[in-house]
Design an enzyme around this catalytic site. Structure first.
Site, PDB file in Angstrom:
ATOM      1  CB  SER A 118      -0.766  -0.148   1.294  1.00  0.00           C
ATOM      2  OG  SER A 118      -1.995  -0.875   0.929  1.00  0.00           O
ATOM      3  CE  LYS A 161      -4.503   1.984  -0.583  1.00  0.00           C
ATOM      4  NZ  LYS A 161      -3.845   0.647  -0.172  1.00  0.00           N
ATOM      5  CB  SER A 196      -4.153   1.694   4.204  1.00  0.00           C
ATOM      6  OG  SER A 196      -3.224   0.914   2.999  1.00  0.00           O
TER       7      SER A 196
END
Length: 372
Positions: A61, A64, A116
């Site tokens: 993640s 992101k 997230s």
């Protein structure tokens, strides 16, 4: 202002040449659990530490960070969006979006960066590009623009994919670009944010463990392992740490920051005052004195302090009249490949324009040499 180096106004306050400092020798033996790691100074564009820094690895993640950077470039924070049903129920971590509800770009970014949310990533990618697939093309174009040669994106969320990878050094450079965005830096520095009916809690434990940490993003998948990007600031100096596949990531980052910052101290690089002169055309004087205000003592190692370059940048010549106190150009302090400080440079005195020439030869003389 034209960014040309002025020979007459060049100031070398230190006698040492500007060099690429490379990895700090003192940190080469740092104990880091990560498979890939890097410690980066974005202002100087210098890596202070790396461990397999150019090895391609999955990033989970931390993906992101790129998603958020592109969203900030394409969508206003206050813009409202109606959530489509196909953006809900996405695999992995979630902020549990509901079809038909209305959220702002800011709301979705908070869900993306703090909680997230993979559903927030899909929603934002579709809002920017129409589909996640099209958004991934935009992500890869941005990676190329930033010079991330060992990075490729296959999703906006960071779910594992055969062609979804980065390196510790590339991810550090990406984060440096993202942290330049005030909106991004403000969001990732918050432990908790309330948006609408939701309370978003940041997964970044380092924000609690250290007052110096100011971001940025966690990540985990079974394939990628524990991934973490953080930023910390001491005495005005910002460093970015990246660990990929790191079982002991929290401690890895704290150790890197403590080790790096312990080597630094304020180094007096600049004191306000005279910084040279510039040539004047068609003026009562042929030169004008220049000055800057304030002082600058960056938080550097001793070696870095010996490799700082200070230069005055401005036009090679100026035409009269010039007024005392008006801006001539800028004084820049450089370390590595980056500018770590910049301040205006001013004219110290007024130089009036010469009266019209009385004859041909006087006009030629004034045109070439100005006044006295």
């Amino acid at each position: 202002m034209k960014k040309r180096l002025t020979a007459a106004a060049l100031v070398c306050l230190l006698l040492f040449p500007l060099e690429s400092l490379g990895v700090w020798k003192e940190l080469e033996g740092a104990q880091v659990s990560a498979k890939g790691a890097a410690l980066y100074d974005p202002a100087a564009n210098t890596f202070l530490y790396e461990k397999q820094g150019d090895t391609q690895l999955p990033m989970a993640s931390t993906t992101k960070i790129m998603t958020a950077l592109l969203v900030l470039e394409h969508l206003p924070l206050e813009e409202e969006h109606i959530i489509r049903p196909e953006w809900t129920g996405i695999e992995g971590s979630s902020i549990y979006l509901k079809g038909g509800e209305t959220l702002t770009t800011y709301d979705l970014l908070c869900g993306l960066l703090l909680e997230s949310g993979n559903d927030a990533a899909v929603a934002l990618s579709c809002l920017v590009s129409g589909s996640e697939e099209a958004f991934c093309r935009l992500m890869n174009e941005k990676a190329a623009e930033l010079g991330l040669e060992n990075t490729h994106f296959q999703s906006a969320s960071g779910l594992d994919g055969d062609a979804h990878y980065t390196t510790a050094k590339d991810l550090a450079r990406l984060t440096g670009a993202a942290m330049e965005k005030e909106e991004f830096a403000a969001i990732v520095s918050q432990k908790t944010i309330s948006t609408g009916d939701r309370v978003m809690k940041n997964h970044n434990k380092l924000l609690t463990l250290s007052q110096e940490v100011c971001g940025v993003k966690t990540g985990f998948t079974k394939k990628a392992g524990r991934c973490l990007v953080s930023a910390a600031r001491r005495e005005g100096r910002l460093l970015i740490a990246v660990t990929l596949n790191a079982p002991d990531d929290w401690n890895d980052h704290l150790r890197l920051y403590d080790s790096a910052f312990s080597l630094c101290a304020p180094r007096q690089v600049l004191e306000g005052g005279a910084v040279g002169s510039a040539l004047v055309l068609s003026g009562e004087k042929s030169q004008v004195e220049l000055y800057c205000n304030g002082s600058f003592a960056p938080f550097l190692t001793e070696e870095e302090g010996q490799n700082v370059s200070v230069q005055v940048v401005g036009p090679q010549t100026v035409c009269a009249p010039v007024q005392a106190g008006e801006v001539y150009g800028a004084l820049r302090v450089q370390l590595g490949d980056g500018v770590i400080y910049e301040t205006p440079v001013y004219y110290k005195e007024t130089v009036e324009k010469l009266p019209p020439a009385k004859n041909f030869w006087q006009k030629i003389w004034q045109g070439l040499w100005g006044g006295k």
